[in-house]
Design a protein around this motif. Structure first.
Motif, PDB file in Angstrom:
ATOM      1  N   SER A 282      23.045  12.911 -28.237  1.00 17.00           N
ATOM      2  CA  SER A 282      23.221  11.659 -28.962  1.00 17.00           C
ATOM      3  C   SER A 282      22.491  10.565 -28.196  1.00 17.00           C
ATOM      4  O   SER A 282      22.772  10.342 -27.020  1.00 17.00           O
ATOM      5  CB  SER A 282      24.709  11.330 -29.087  1.00 17.00           C
TER       6      SER A 282
ATOM      7  N   GLY B  57      23.188   1.618 -32.531  1.00 15.49           N
ATOM      8  CA  GLY B  57      23.511   2.809 -33.297  1.00 15.49           C
ATOM      9  C   GLY B  57      23.193   4.044 -32.480  1.00 15.49           C
ATOM     10  O   GLY B  57      22.836   3.948 -31.299  1.00 15.49           O
TER      11      GLY B  57
ATOM     12  N   GLU C  61      21.754  11.331 -33.663  1.00 16.75           N
ATOM     13  CA  GLU C  61      22.311  12.626 -33.289  1.00 16.75           C
ATOM     14  C   GLU C  61      21.270  13.695 -33.580  1.00 16.75           C
ATOM     15  O   GLU C  61      20.762  13.783 -34.705  1.00 16.75           O
ATOM     16  CB  GLU C  61      23.588  12.909 -34.091  1.00 16.75           C
TER      17      GLU C  61
ATOM     18  N   ASP D  14      20.647  13.410 -37.492  1.00 16.82           N
ATOM     19  CA  ASP D  14      21.119  12.321 -38.337  1.00 16.82           C
ATOM     20  C   ASP D  14      20.977  11.008 -37.591  1.00 16.82           C
ATOM     21  O   ASP D  14      21.320  10.920 -36.403  1.00 16.82           O
ATOM     22  CB  ASP D  14      22.585  12.521 -38.715  1.00 16.82           C
TER      23      ASP D  14
ATOM     24  N   ASP E 179      22.375   7.487 -37.315  1.00 15.23           N
ATOM     25  CA  ASP E 179      23.504   6.623 -37.654  1.00 15.23           C
ATOM     26  C   ASP E 179      23.108   5.175 -37.372  1.00 15.23           C
ATOM     27  O   ASP E 179      23.670   4.500 -36.517  1.00 15.23           O
ATOM     28  CB  ASP E 179      24.733   7.014 -36.845  1.00 15.23           C
TER      29      ASP E 179
ATOM     30  N   SER F 113      17.917   6.098 -42.896  1.00 20.75           N
ATOM     31  CA  SER F 113      19.184   6.478 -42.293  1.00 20.75           C
ATOM     32  C   SER F 113      19.430   7.925 -42.658  1.00 20.75           C
ATOM     33  O   SER F 113      18.782   8.480 -43.557  1.00 20.75           O
ATOM     34  CB  SER F 113      20.325   5.593 -42.806  1.00 20.75           C
TER      35      SER F 113
END
Length: 275
Positions: free
Chosen positions: A185, A195, A198, A225, A227, A235
């Motif tokens: 992350s 933000g 990931e 992803d 975030d 996004s």
């Protein structure tokens, strides 16, 4: 029109955040396929031994958004600290309707560690309008703050609770994990907000073709992803491919924005030993 230019530039930067860059329609000379390597990914220090220059092509529908060059320019010092300077030059394609000519330089001074390379200073120069330090993020880890400014004027202050980035560093950080089954992350400060991106790496390989190389090459697949609430609605899910060699060269990325799907592919790659 200025707003559209700025948003397109931000979209390009956002794809830099996911680890990939845009380039012009002109093709570089194809290179022989590099030596494939199925061992562990490189360390940050191994990557820094080379001066690499990457050129990519982005396709959104029939449009090619611009020209990009990225490289780690050199090691440097800032506020008494030894750092590395990562620079990305973006020049828009003036043939895009309502776009005009836009040139932005994105710069990051970063601390090089294998655990998490992190940003010390990020700034953007709007070169075509002679606006230098048009945007600036100063990461002060001793005070646990990120100081934002625009055109030299203070804009905002955000809390800093962990080693973080301005986004560009994923271009190198992601290579430390490509070809493994590890996840990570990455904390990112973008658009005056914090933000996370990931990322899920795999050992899955496949042969793919790129203009940068004379024949098909073996690649590792990654997805993840974002975030974050990025420009142009970026996004969520994205996909990426890395070369299965000792440097894990970033080759391709697919990302979704509100306009549709964007694909980014490597068309030229150069490297030489860093002096």
């Amino acid at each position: 029109m200025l707003s559209l230019q700025r948003n397109v530039a931000l979209l390009i930067l956002l794809l830099v955040v996911t680890g990939f860059l845009f380039s012009p329609s002109a093709r570089g000379q194809s290179s022989p396929p590099p030596h494939e390597h199925s061992g562990p990914p490189p360390s940050m220090q191994e990557l820094l031994k080379w001066k690499e220059v990457f050129t990519y092509e982005v396709k959104y529908s029939f449009f090619k958004l611009g020209k990009v060059q990225t490289t780690i320019v050199q090691d440097t010092t800032y506020d008494g600290q030894q750092l590395w300077w990562l620079r990305t030059k973006i020049i828009s394609d003036p043939s895009i309707p309502f776009m005009g000519e836009e040139e932005n330089h994105y710069n990051t001074f970063f601390v090089a560690t294998d655990s998490l390379p992190h940003t010390r200073l990020y700034w953007r120069d709007n070169v075509d309008e002679d606006e230098f330090n048009a945007e600036r993020y100063d990461f002060d880890y001793s005070r646990k703050k990120v100081y934002l400014s625009k055109e030299g004027e203070p804009e905002d202050t955000l809390d800093l609770t962990e080693p973080s980035t301005s986004g560009q560093l994923i271009f190198y950080y992601s290579r430390l994990f490509a070809g493994t089954d590890k996840t990570y992350s990455l904390p990112v400060y973008l658009e005056a907000e914090k933000g996370y991106i990931e990322v899920r790496n795999t050992q899955k390989t496949e042969m793919r073709e790129y203009d940068a190389f004379a024949s098909p090459v073996r690649t590792y697949y990654t997805d993840g992803d974002a975030d974050i609430d990025g420009p142009f609605g970026f996004s969520g899910r994205f996909k990426a491919w890395y070369l299965a060699d000792d440097l894990r060269i970033p080759l391709e990325a697919h990302a979704k924005v509100w306009l549709g799907n964007v694909k980014v592919r490597l068309i030229d790659y150069k490297k030489e030993p860093r002096r």
